[in-house]
Design an enzyme around this catalytic site. Structure first.
Site, PDB file in Angstrom:
ATOM      1  N   THR A  42      -5.277   6.537  -5.513  1.00 28.89           N
ATOM      2  CA  THR A  42      -5.412   6.910  -4.308  1.00 28.89           C
ATOM      3  C   THR A  42      -4.717   7.931  -3.737  1.00 28.89           C
ATOM      4  O   THR A  42      -5.191   8.890  -3.073  1.00 28.89           O
ATOM      5  CB  THR A  42      -5.190   5.623  -3.501  1.00 28.89           C
ATOM      6  OG1 THR A  42      -6.118   4.592  -3.797  1.00 28.89           O
ATOM      7  CG2 THR A  42      -5.260   5.645  -1.918  1.00 28.89           C
TER       8      THR A  42
ATOM      9  N   GLU B  16       1.123  -1.188  -0.147  1.00 31.17           N
ATOM     10  CA  GLU B  16       0.026  -0.058  -0.212  1.00 31.17           C
ATOM     11  C   GLU B  16       0.947   1.460  -0.086  1.00 31.17           C
ATOM     12  O   GLU B  16       0.667   2.292  -0.709  1.00 31.17           O
ATOM     13  CB  GLU B  16      -0.919  -0.014   1.299  1.00 31.17           C
ATOM     14  CG  GLU B  16      -1.827  -1.103   1.137  1.00 31.17           C
ATOM     15  CD  GLU B  16      -3.128  -1.007   0.298  1.00 31.17           C
ATOM     16  OE1 GLU B  16      -2.731  -0.990  -1.013  1.00 31.17           O
ATOM     17  OE2 GLU B  16      -4.203  -0.950   0.390  1.00 31.17           O
TER      18      GLU B  16
END
Ligand code: HSE
Length: 311
Positions: free
Chosen positions: A181, A128
């Protein structure tokens, strides 16, 4: 055991009120992965089907997550990975989390499971970090643990599996655009008025209570996001109308899935989830936005090992 095949599911992060802390695992959407032991120490990705993603270990979320695990393992071991990438990158349903979590769960299995689920979450978080610059755990935690999860703290990592009412079902509509994101995080405000913060943490607590009590009305009242959704809604075509239609069709709640652009709704029962899907599809049919829809129960298992089809 020399090799494993697995299904790495998609996930919904945030679940309206729980930005960066709440997440849930989806049931029938996900990537397929095949991991093999190799005589050559280290980790290599030999094939990615379905999407144009880097094979280089250090540029791939599965690669960096795997490397974090191998670094902690210390002994020289080698693995090869093939990915059939079915979750679209930038779709808001945890594409990077599925790859990162699948890789570390698979390697852990081949090593005889030396690492705990919490350690696997911490390795997958490195994926991530590569994907968006922030090592959040709200997607990787439900993918590894299954069901609903709450990330109470990142340092030290403290993840709490939550009860998942059996009848809850998710509808996810993905307008076929990509929202990174990192970009969706860049639009957020760093300061929150106290009144909004109070409402938000009240809703997180109430949602968790609603899940445990299987109180669908309470779940519905708590699926509210006063902080992140207002800032991000403009990134998603027809967001207000999707929400309006889903609510009219009987959804318990509707919000942005992770950092978007997918929009999710939760319903009581699969029949309602299908009605909600139809109502959301009408919005995009009308304004001409191409989309795909997923309708599924909550997945209690997370990553699952499967029989290999074609390696
Ligand atoms: N909690 C993260 C965000 C999830 O909303 O930015 C990203 O998938």
């Amino acid at each position: 055991m020399e090799s494993v095949s697995l299904f790495a599911p998609a996930s919904i992060a945030n679940i309206s009120c729980g930005f960066d802390v709440l997440g849930l695992c989806l049931d029938n959407v996900g990537d397929l992965m095949h991991l093999e032991k190799s005589n050559k120490p280290g980790f290599r990705i030999t094939e990615i089907k379905g999407q144009d993603l880097p094979l280089e270990t250090e540029k791939n979320v599965a690669g960096v997550a795997a490397q974090a695990l191998l670094k902690a393992y210390k002994e020289p071991v080698g693995f090869k990975l093939k990915i059939d990438k079915r979750i679209k990158a930038g779709s808001g349903i945890g594409s990077s989390a599925a790859s990162a979590a699948g890789a570390v769960v698979g390697i852990n299995k081949l090593l005889g499971e030396p690492f705990s689920p919490l350690e696997l979450i911490s390795f997958a978080m490195e994926g991530e970090r590569l994907a968006c610059g922030s090592a959040h755990a709200d997607n990787v935690a439900p993918v590894i643990l299954g069901g609903f999860t709450l990330v109470r703290s990142l340092e030290p990592l403290d993840v709490i599996p939550l009860h998942s009412p059996l009848e809850l079902a998710a509808t996810v509509i993905h307008p076929e655009i990509e929202v990174k994101t990192a970009d969706a995080r860049a639009v957020l405000h760093n300061k929150i008025p106290l009144k909004k913060a109070i409402n938000q943490w009240a809703n997180v607590g109430a949602l968790v209570s609603g899940l445990y009590q299987e109180d669908y009305d309470l779940i519905s009242r708590s699926l509210v996001d006063e902080i992140v959704e207002p800032a991000r809604a403009m990134l998603i075509p027809g967001f207000d109308q999707l929400k309006e239609n889903a609510t009219q069709a009987g959804a318990l709640g509707c919000g942005i899935s992770g950092s978007g652009p997918s929009v999710f709704a939760l319903s009581k029962g699969m029949t309602n989830a299908h009605l909600v899907a139809k109502s959301m599809a009408e919005v995009y049919d009308k304004i001409g936005v191409p989309y795909e829809i997923h309708i599924c129960p909550i997945n209690p298992n997370g990553v699952q090992f499967i029989e290999p089809k074609n390696k």
